[in-house]
Design an enzyme around this catalytic site. Structure first.
Site, PDB file in Angstrom:
ATOM      1  CD  GLU A  43      -4.692   5.199  15.110  1.00  0.00           C
ATOM      2  OE1 GLU A  43      -4.807   6.393  14.740  1.00  0.00           O
ATOM      3  OE2 GLU A  43      -4.687   4.252  14.320  1.00  0.00           O
ATOM      4  NE  ARG A  74      -3.907  -5.401  15.900  1.00  0.00           N
ATOM      5  CZ  ARG A  74      -3.350  -5.786  17.049  1.00  0.00           C
ATOM      6  NH1 ARG A  74      -3.648  -6.976  17.594  1.00  0.00           N
ATOM      7  NH2 ARG A  74      -2.507  -4.985  17.674  1.00  0.00           N
ATOM      8  NE  ARG A  97      -2.893   6.364  12.658  1.00  0.00           N
ATOM      9  CZ  ARG A  97      -3.511   6.255  11.493  1.00  0.00           C
ATOM     10  NH1 ARG A  97      -2.911   6.632  10.385  1.00  0.00           N
ATOM     11  NH2 ARG A  97      -4.735   5.755  11.411  1.00  0.00           N
ATOM     12  NE  ARG A 145       5.432   9.050  -4.194  1.00  0.00           N
ATOM     13  CZ  ARG A 145       4.685   9.415  -3.157  1.00  0.00           C
ATOM     14  NH1 ARG A 145       5.220  10.072  -2.143  1.00  0.00           N
ATOM     15  NH2 ARG A 145       3.408   9.128  -3.137  1.00  0.00           N
ATOM     16  CE1 TYR A 179      -6.512  -0.801   5.856  1.00  0.00           C
ATOM     17  CE2 TYR A 179      -6.648  -0.110   3.570  1.00  0.00           C
ATOM     18  CZ  TYR A 179      -6.286   0.132   4.883  1.00  0.00           C
ATOM     19  OH  TYR A 179      -5.711   1.329   5.210  1.00  0.00           O
ATOM     20  NE  ARG A 222      -2.954  -0.640   3.504  1.00  0.00           N
ATOM     21  CZ  ARG A 222      -3.289  -1.639   4.307  1.00  0.00           C
ATOM     22  NH1 ARG A 222      -3.854  -2.711   3.796  1.00  0.00           N
ATOM     23  NH2 ARG A 222      -3.073  -1.571   5.600  1.00  0.00           N
ATOM     24  CG  ASP A 258      -8.300   3.417   1.147  1.00  0.00           C
ATOM     25  OD1 ASP A 258      -8.278   3.437   2.391  1.00  0.00           O
ATOM     26  OD2 ASP A 258      -7.271   3.390   0.446  1.00  0.00           O
TER      27      ASP A 258
HETATM   28  P1  FAD Z   1     -18.375   1.476   8.157  1.00  0.00           P
HETATM   29  O1  FAD Z   1     -17.961   2.889   8.039  1.00  0.00           O
HETATM   30  O2  FAD Z   1     -17.702   0.626   9.166  1.00  0.00           O
HETATM   31  O3  FAD Z   1     -19.952   1.467   8.432  1.00  0.00           O
HETATM   32  C1  FAD Z   1     -20.673   0.325   8.860  1.00  0.00           C
HETATM   33  C2  FAD Z   1     -21.804   0.793   9.760  1.00  0.00           C
HETATM   34  O4  FAD Z   1     -22.655  -0.326  10.068  1.00  0.00           O
HETATM   35  C3  FAD Z   1     -21.312   1.315  11.124  1.00  0.00           C
HETATM   36  O5  FAD Z   1     -21.775   2.641  11.316  1.00  0.00           O
HETATM   37  C4  FAD Z   1     -21.922   0.345  12.140  1.00  0.00           C
HETATM   38  O6  FAD Z   1     -22.339   0.992  13.331  1.00  0.00           O
HETATM   39  C5  FAD Z   1     -23.104  -0.216  11.397  1.00  0.00           C
HETATM   40  N1  FAD Z   1     -23.490  -1.557  11.842  1.00  0.00           N
HETATM   41  C6  FAD Z   1     -22.722  -2.671  11.813  1.00  0.00           C
HETATM   42  N2  FAD Z   1     -23.422  -3.733  12.270  1.00  0.00           N
HETATM   43  C7  FAD Z   1     -24.667  -3.283  12.593  1.00  0.00           C
HETATM   44  C8  FAD Z   1     -25.840  -3.913  13.089  1.00  0.00           C
HETATM   45  N3  FAD Z   1     -25.879  -5.226  13.318  1.00  0.00           N
HETATM   46  N4  FAD Z   1     -26.951  -3.144  13.308  1.00  0.00           N
HETATM   47  C9  FAD Z   1     -26.930  -1.801  13.045  1.00  0.00           C
HETATM   48  N5  FAD Z   1     -25.830  -1.165  12.562  1.00  0.00           N
HETATM   49  C10 FAD Z   1     -24.725  -1.894  12.320  1.00  0.00           C
HETATM   50  N6  FAD Z   1     -10.335   5.246   3.903  1.00  0.00           N
HETATM   51  C11 FAD Z   1      -9.869   6.229   3.082  1.00  0.00           C
HETATM   52  O7  FAD Z   1     -10.293   6.312   1.921  1.00  0.00           O
HETATM   53  N7  FAD Z   1      -8.950   7.140   3.546  1.00  0.00           N
HETATM   54  C12 FAD Z   1      -8.464   7.112   4.804  1.00  0.00           C
HETATM   55  O8  FAD Z   1      -7.632   7.954   5.177  1.00  0.00           O
HETATM   56  C13 FAD Z   1      -8.945   6.097   5.681  1.00  0.00           C
HETATM   57  N8  FAD Z   1      -8.496   6.025   6.953  1.00  0.00           N
HETATM   58  C14 FAD Z   1      -8.974   5.059   7.776  1.00  0.00           C
HETATM   59  C15 FAD Z   1      -8.517   5.047   9.089  1.00  0.00           C
HETATM   60  C16 FAD Z   1      -8.984   4.076   9.958  1.00  0.00           C
HETATM   61  C17 FAD Z   1      -8.493   4.093  11.373  1.00  0.00           C
HETATM   62  C18 FAD Z   1      -9.895   3.080   9.495  1.00  0.00           C
HETATM   63  C19 FAD Z   1     -10.369   2.001  10.413  1.00  0.00           C
HETATM   64  C20 FAD Z   1     -10.360   3.110   8.184  1.00  0.00           C
HETATM   65  C21 FAD Z   1      -9.907   4.090   7.306  1.00  0.00           C
HETATM   66  N9  FAD Z   1     -10.386   4.176   6.008  1.00  0.00           N
HETATM   67  C22 FAD Z   1      -9.900   5.163   5.171  1.00  0.00           C
HETATM   68  C23 FAD Z   1     -11.421   3.243   5.508  1.00  0.00           C
HETATM   69  C24 FAD Z   1     -12.855   3.799   5.706  1.00  0.00           C
HETATM   70  O9  FAD Z   1     -13.117   3.928   7.088  1.00  0.00           O
HETATM   71  C25 FAD Z   1     -13.840   2.812   5.056  1.00  0.00           C
HETATM   72  O10 FAD Z   1     -13.609   2.793   3.657  1.00  0.00           O
HETATM   73  C26 FAD Z   1     -15.300   3.165   5.240  1.00  0.00           C
HETATM   74  O11 FAD Z   1     -15.602   3.397   6.589  1.00  0.00           O
HETATM   75  C27 FAD Z   1     -16.150   2.006   4.743  1.00  0.00           C
HETATM   76  O12 FAD Z   1     -17.503   2.277   4.917  1.00  0.00           O
HETATM   77  P2  FAD Z   1     -18.533   1.121   5.260  1.00  0.00           P
HETATM   78  O13 FAD Z   1     -19.876   1.757   5.147  1.00  0.00           O
HETATM   79  O14 FAD Z   1     -18.286  -0.106   4.440  1.00  0.00           O
HETATM   80  O15 FAD Z   1     -18.232   0.703   6.782  1.00  0.00           O
HETATM   81  N1  UDP Z   2       3.700   1.039   8.157  1.00  0.00           N
HETATM   82  C1  UDP Z   2       4.829   1.025   8.930  1.00  0.00           C
HETATM   83  N2  UDP Z   2       5.369   2.205   9.358  1.00  0.00           N
HETATM   84  C2  UDP Z   2       4.807   3.388   9.073  1.00  0.00           C
HETATM   85  C3  UDP Z   2       3.644   3.415   8.279  1.00  0.00           C
HETATM   86  C4  UDP Z   2       3.111   2.217   7.841  1.00  0.00           C
HETATM   87  O1  UDP Z   2       5.349  -0.037   9.253  1.00  0.00           O
HETATM   88  O2  UDP Z   2       5.329   4.435   9.512  1.00  0.00           O
HETATM   89  C5  UDP Z   2       3.153  -0.262   7.692  1.00  0.00           C
HETATM   90  C6  UDP Z   2       2.040  -0.789   8.622  1.00  0.00           C
HETATM   91  O3  UDP Z   2       2.150  -2.193   8.679  1.00  0.00           O
HETATM   92  C7  UDP Z   2       0.778  -0.373   7.885  1.00  0.00           C
HETATM   93  C8  UDP Z   2       1.215  -0.546   6.431  1.00  0.00           C
HETATM   94  O4  UDP Z   2       2.582  -0.112   6.409  1.00  0.00           O
HETATM   95  O5  UDP Z   2      -0.325  -1.190   8.221  1.00  0.00           O
HETATM   96  C9  UDP Z   2       0.406   0.221   5.412  1.00  0.00           C
HETATM   97  O6  UDP Z   2       0.408   1.608   5.722  1.00  0.00           O
HETATM   98  P1  UDP Z   2      -0.923   2.449   5.707  1.00  0.00           P
HETATM   99  O7  UDP Z   2      -0.627   3.871   5.905  1.00  0.00           O
HETATM  100  O8  UDP Z   2      -1.736   2.036   4.527  1.00  0.00           O
HETATM  101  O9  UDP Z   2      -1.529   1.938   7.075  1.00  0.00           O
HETATM  102  P2  UDP Z   2      -2.946   1.584   7.660  1.00  0.00           P
HETATM  103  O10 UDP Z   2      -3.995   2.034   6.678  1.00  0.00           O
HETATM  104  O11 UDP Z   2      -2.843   0.114   7.858  1.00  0.00           O
HETATM  105  O12 UDP Z   2      -2.972   2.352   8.945  1.00  0.00           O
END
Ligand code: FAD
Ligand code: UDP
Length: 387
Positions: free
Chosen positions: A305, A252, A282, A179, A353, A175, A355
């Site tokens: 976090e 996780r 982080r 560069r 996973y 991912r 986005d």
């Molecule tokens: P979710 O957002 O998880 O929505 C699912 C919903 O279903 C939740 O609100 C939950 O409460 C509800 N639900 C589940 N089960 C039930 C039930 N039985 N009854 C009622 N409600 C229920 N993507 C990016 O593009 N850029 C980023 O920078 C980025 N950063 C991220 C950082 C973190 C820490 C994480 C965890 C994810 C990140 N993502 C990022 C991914 C992004 O969060 C997901 O793409 C997006 O949330 C997916 O949407 P979803 O609707 O599939 O799931």
């Molecule tokens: N990673 C790392 N060091 C960093 C940033 C990322 O080892 O400073 C690794 C880590 O395993 C992470 C993966 O690279 O899960 C992919 O990075 P990304 O930013 O996509 O992380 P995530 O979305 O999993 O938080």
């Protein structure tokens, strides 16, 4: 137009909201429920009462994509503000640029190499002669060699995933780019931004349609068994839908320690802590996700976090997807394929996973599949994308 169908959508994240919108625009009726008291799922944003800072409540979210259809769709539902994500990494008390770029390499080795010199140098560090690395560690050793791997990736990854990188798939590291220029943009996509009023306002707009009803603080398991819906789209966890009958898929979870500090605190949105003896992964300083509000705040909200194994009751954030999980996933997929009346979608429903942009693109496909199935008078499939 055929007789409109009544569809229940579980989950008001991007997936549920976009499926609801597309089906509603096709003339169907969608009821969207979420057990949380807000829409937008994990992308939820809210202004902090004390400081006024827009907080990414479930962790930092940056919208980035190459998909023009998705970009056009999201821009229709919010004002996307220019944002360019940069990440710094603290390694042994020194600050470096992430992802690994020419600046990181020159900082780390105290050199002033040119792009070509650095490329030749890093190729010389590669320790793994496997043609097609399968594990994270093999990929890292081939990609950047042992010193950079140990400093930037091993400790962070152990903390993030709770597993030795030897046991993790190479896809996780793939991912991140490597560069040999000073480009420190964390993402390589053509479109990047953050909604001016946050993601929750964007999802509210997606759900704002006369054929959509939203019911918050409503859990699917507490609904009446047969509530008269023609079909269900489930965006919660696949194993939860089946009451974990075949076991728990590994996830996780994240724990955020929120603090208010004098602004500015760390001077950037995200600072990774790569050393294994620092217990967190982080620190995020949320005001930097809104550069257009720069200078407005005296106080700043930070999140420290921590990543942990998800137990029953924890929020599932990242699917682990190790070999055992994938075998269990296969069994759940068979069970789901044998169950009619429900389509599984989204990050949790497909144990993937994804986005935000991919979640939206897949939600378009799910809605189109359901619409076509109804038009042809057949039952929609349990999954629309390959599992
Ligand atoms: P979710 O957002 O998880 O929505 C699912 C919903 O279903 C939740 O609100 C939950 O409460 C509800 N639900 C589940 N089960 C039930 C039930 N039985 N009854 C009622 N409600 C229920 N993507 C990016 O593009 N850029 C980023 O920078 C980025 N950063 C991220 C950082 C973190 C820490 C994480 C965890 C994810 C990140 N993502 C990022 C991914 C992004 O969060 C997901 O793409 C997006 O949330 C997916 O949407 P979803 O609707 O599939 O799931
Ligand atoms: N990673 C790392 N060091 C960093 C940033 C990322 O080892 O400073 C690794 C880590 O395993 C992470 C993966 O690279 O899960 C992919 O990075 P990304 O930013 O996509 O992380 P995530 O979305 O999993 O938080």
């Amino acid at each position: 137009m055929l007789k409109p169908k009544n569809i229940l959508i579980v989950g008001a994240g991007f997936t549920g909201a976009v499926v609801a919108r597309k089906l509603a625009e096709a003339g169907h009726m969608a009821t969207v429920i979420d057990e949380r008291g807000h829409v937008a799922g994990n992308c939820h944003t809210a202004r902090d009462k004390e400081t006024g800072v827009m907080v990414h409540v479930y962790g930092p979210h940056i919208f980035h994509t190459d998909n023009a259809r998705v970009w056009e769709f999201i821009n229709h539902h919010c004002e996307m503000m220019p944002y360019r994500h940069q990440v710094r990494a603290n390694v042994g008390g020194k600050i470096f640029s992430m992802p690994i770029n020419l600046h990181t390499i020159n900082q780390f080795f105290s050199t002033s190499m040119s792009p070509k010199e650095a490329q030749t140098f890093v190729q010389g560090l590669a320790e793994c002669d496997v043609d097609d690395p399968t594990t994270f560690e093999e990929q890292a050793l081939k990609f950047v060699g042992r010193d950079i791997y140990e400093a930037f990736f091993r400790g962070y990854t152990l903390k993030q995933w709770g597993l030795e990188p030897k046991r993790l798939p190479a896809s996780i590291l793939k991912r991140l780019p490597l560069r040999f220029t000073y480009d420190d943009n964390y993402f390589a996509h053509g479109f990047q931004g953050i909604p001016r009023d946050g993601y929750t306002a964007a999802v509210d707009s997606i759900l704002d349609h006369p054929n959509i009803v939203v019911r918050l603080s409503t859990t699917a398991e507490n609904l009446d068994g047969d509530a008269g819906y023609d079909h269900v789209v489930y965006t919660g966890s696949l194993d939860r839908y089946f009451d974990h009958t075949l076991g728990r898929l590994a996830y996780r979870t994240l724990r955020f320690e929120k603090e208010v500090k004098d602004a500015p605190y760390q001077g950037t949105a995200v600072l990774n802590y790569c050393d294994v003896d620092v217990p967190f992964t982080r620190i995020t300083e949320h005001m930097y996700f809104a550069p257009w509000e720069a200078g407005k705040f005296d106080k700043s909200v930070i999140y420290t976090e921590f990543s942990e194994t998800a137990k029953a009751g924890d929020i599932p954030y990242y699917p682990v997807r190790l070999v055992d999980d994938m075998a269990m996933l296969d069994s759940y997929v068979s069970l789901a394929n044998a169950t009619s009346g429900v389509t599984f979608a989204g990050r949790l429903g497909t144990y993937a996973y994804l986005d935000m942009d991919v979640s939206i693109a897949r939600a378009f496909d799910v809605a189109e599949h359901i619409e076509t199935a109804f038009a042809q008078d057949r039952k929609p499939d349990a999954f629309v994308h390959e599992m």
